[in-house]
Scaffold this motif. Sequence first.
Motif, PDB file in Angstrom:
ATOM      1  N   VAL A 192      19.667   3.252  58.215  1.00  0.00           N
ATOM      2  CA  VAL A 192      20.661   3.859  59.122  1.00  0.00           C
ATOM      3  C   VAL A 192      19.928   4.435  60.330  1.00  0.00           C
ATOM      4  O   VAL A 192      20.305   4.198  61.488  1.00  0.00           O
ATOM      5  CB  VAL A 192      21.469   4.970  58.407  1.00  0.00           C
ATOM      6  N   LEU A 196      20.247   3.509  64.245  1.00  0.00           N
ATOM      7  CA  LEU A 196      20.668   4.516  65.233  1.00  0.00           C
ATOM      8  C   LEU A 196      19.648   4.609  66.360  1.00  0.00           C
ATOM      9  O   LEU A 196      20.006   4.685  67.541  1.00  0.00           O
ATOM     10  CB  LEU A 196      20.836   5.891  64.566  1.00  0.00           C
ATOM     11  N   LEU A 213      26.847  -0.764  65.499  1.00  0.00           N
ATOM     12  CA  LEU A 213      26.160  -0.115  64.370  1.00  0.00           C
ATOM     13  C   LEU A 213      26.739  -0.616  63.044  1.00  0.00           C
ATOM     14  O   LEU A 213      27.271   0.167  62.241  1.00  0.00           O
ATOM     15  CB  LEU A 213      26.338   1.411  64.471  1.00  0.00           C
ATOM     16  N   THR A 216      25.365   1.058  59.747  1.00  0.00           N
ATOM     17  CA  THR A 216      25.822   2.448  59.601  1.00  0.00           C
ATOM     18  C   THR A 216      27.304   2.471  59.224  1.00  0.00           C
ATOM     19  O   THR A 216      27.729   3.248  58.362  1.00  0.00           O
ATOM     20  CB  THR A 216      25.579   3.206  60.933  1.00  0.00           C
ATOM     21  N   THR A 318      26.710  10.331  62.105  1.00  0.00           N
ATOM     22  CA  THR A 318      25.665   9.749  62.962  1.00  0.00           C
ATOM     23  C   THR A 318      24.897  10.837  63.702  1.00  0.00           C
ATOM     24  O   THR A 318      23.676  10.762  63.817  1.00  0.00           O
ATOM     25  CB  THR A 318      26.258   8.739  63.971  1.00  0.00           C
TER      26      THR A 318
END
Length: 360
Positions: A192, A196, A213, A216, A318
């Motif tokens: 993740v 990011l 993303l 994610t 996030t």
Amino acid sequence: IHEEHYMSKKQMRRFALSTLKDFGMGKRVAEEKILEECGHLIQVFERKPFNTSHPVNYATSNIISSIVFGSRFDYDDLRFRNLVSRVNESISLFGTTGIQVSLMFHLSNFVNNTLGKLKETLNPQICRGLVDCFLIRKQKDEDSCVKDIQFTEENLIFTVMNLFSAGTDTTAATLRWGLLLMAKYPQIQDQVQEELTRVAGSHEVHVEDRKNLPYTDAVIHEIQRLGNIVPMAVPHKTSQDVTIQKYFIKAGTTVIPLLTSVPYDESEWESPHTFNPSHFLDKEGRFIKRDAFLPFSAGRRACIGESLARMEVFLFFTSLLQRFRFIPPPGVSENDLDLTPAVGFTIPPSPHELCAISRQ
Ligand code: HEM
């Protein structure tokens, strides 16, 4: 959220839904509020072991507060802290009449207090939050002598109580499962964070980044699936006679759909009891929707806060993972982190502590 209460009255559900939309649910306005709250939440996360429950619940309650009252509260405001713990208590003991009465009492006090200030400064031209909209509509209905007025003081308290109880604990529990699962599965946390960093760098993540993303996004969906935060829907009433499979249910019967049968359905999920983000990814690593993903239920009484909740979970998750690495407290291994859920109407993880190590 009781069947005899007001969300089952169509007019009240419609009012809540349209006012939530007016206040930017699923839009940029809500995004700004959530990002502002992320800034406050980040300040209270610690390197030393801490229980994620309070800060996360304060943050999600503040999103509802700013929609309902038009303003947020400081995390150290004692009246606010008291309200948040009453709401938590009520959700975990949902159905216990004494607890509901106690919540009503505390919430009425809190709302009446806040309401008093909002009434004093009410300007019919400007709605600061849902309470203002309600009061303006109430006055309008009274002035035009509408019969069977739904916009009563009692229904206002129920509206606020419903939004706090349905909209804070659920979102907070989802986030807490997310942080716990990241600490338990560091390789998934690595992926993740790698995504990011690659997609957003050190820039603030926005909703529009979600499409870039996929990993994610898959992790967040898997947190909701495995977390199974709302295992039962709220009580519904059948509007007509119906036969489901071989069971006949008469019109007017109270039914409680068991949502928990869906996220662990062995005919739908490859590994129903494992935390496996691949449930939501195709072979090329693209995000895929799954029909059996129903954490917000379905149909006419489905969750009215779905788009707000999805936005909150995405932005809080996030922004926290951009700034922190979540690890177990010293002396506790990843294997020791317990995924047994707590008991309640919504099911957060059992009490636990994590450490948030700054990545910057
Ligand atoms: C991840 C977070 C959330 C989850 C998993 C969730 C899930 C659910 C579920 C399963 C229901 C029951 C639907 C049914 O009975 O069929 C529900 C109802 C409801 N939710 Fe949510 N919810 C979340 C967040 C929110 C938020 C943020 C709000 C407020 C803005 C909200 C407001 C409501 C309300 C008012 C109801 C009752 C609707 C009715 O009785 O007609 N929820 N939610």
